[in-house]
Design an enzyme around this catalytic site. Sequence first.
Site, mmCIF file in Angstrom:
data_model
loop_
_atom_site.group_PDB
_atom_site.id
_atom_site.type_symbol
_atom_site.label_atom_id
_atom_site.label_comp_id
_atom_site.label_asym_id
_atom_site.label_seq_id
_atom_site.Cartn_x
_atom_site.Cartn_y
_atom_site.Cartn_z
ATOM 1 N N TYR A 43 -2.630 7.273 -18.633
ATOM 2 C CA TYR A 43 -3.216 8.202 -17.668
ATOM 3 C C TYR A 43 -4.711 8.432 -17.806
ATOM 4 C CZ TYR A 43 1.248 9.220 -15.663
ATOM 5 O OH TYR A 43 2.434 9.085 -14.998
ATOM 6 N N GLY A 45 -8.389 7.520 -17.515
ATOM 7 C CA GLY A 45 -9.136 6.509 -16.777
ATOM 8 C C GLY A 45 -8.636 6.456 -15.349
ATOM 9 N N GLY A 47 -6.509 5.776 -12.121
ATOM 10 C CA GLY A 47 -5.083 5.651 -11.852
ATOM 11 C C GLY A 47 -4.242 6.443 -12.828
ATOM 12 N N HIS A 63 -4.211 16.688 -16.410
ATOM 13 C CA HIS A 63 -5.461 16.740 -15.639
ATOM 14 C C HIS A 63 -5.256 16.115 -14.258
ATOM 15 C CE1 HIS A 63 -9.717 15.386 -14.807
ATOM 16 N NE2 HIS A 63 -9.889 16.675 -15.046
ATOM 17 N N ASP A 64 -4.586 14.960 -14.213
ATOM 18 C CA ASP A 64 -4.287 14.320 -12.924
ATOM 19 C C ASP A 64 -3.432 15.237 -12.047
ATOM 20 O OD1 ASP A 64 -5.669 12.103 -13.823
ATOM 21 O OD2 ASP A 64 -3.921 10.786 -13.925
ATOM 22 N N ASP A 105 -10.950 20.535 -15.330
ATOM 23 C CA ASP A 105 -11.762 19.808 -16.305
ATOM 24 C C ASP A 105 -11.855 20.563 -17.626
ATOM 25 O OD1 ASP A 105 -12.151 17.912 -14.352
ATOM 26 O OD2 ASP A 105 -14.304 18.281 -14.116
#
Length: 139
Positions: A43, A45, A47, A63-64, A105
């Site tokens: 996860y 980076g 994509g 985070h995604d 973030d």
Amino acid sequence: MRTLWIMAVLLLGVEGHLMQFETLIMKIAGRSGVWWYGSYGCYCGAGGQGRPQDPSDRCCFVHDCCYGKVTGCNTKDEFYTYSEENGAITCGGENPCLKEVCECDLAAAICFRDNLDTYNSKKYWMFPAKNCLEESEPC
């Protein structure tokens, strides 16, 4: 040399708040987000798919998911506002959407710091996508 070239290319595409995210990671975790998390696990980076490989990779998964819940602004290239006081960072500003991006973030940077001992570059740096084919858990 190849790694330096890859990182240079990644930085060329970084605009707006992604540089702010890098700054938060440096301030809070004491590590470069680009170097440490630019291509880590399933996860961290560009994509993301499969199952997070360790707690550090899970920080990127969360985070995604956090970004996925943000609506009303671009999570990758608009600037947000934050302040620092006595070592504490607080997200602010008039735009509630950008404040949410900042909070995503900030939470990730704290997660990275709290999981530095789980980071395993020998096992998960440049982790092949073919190892990330398990069904992803829901956010």
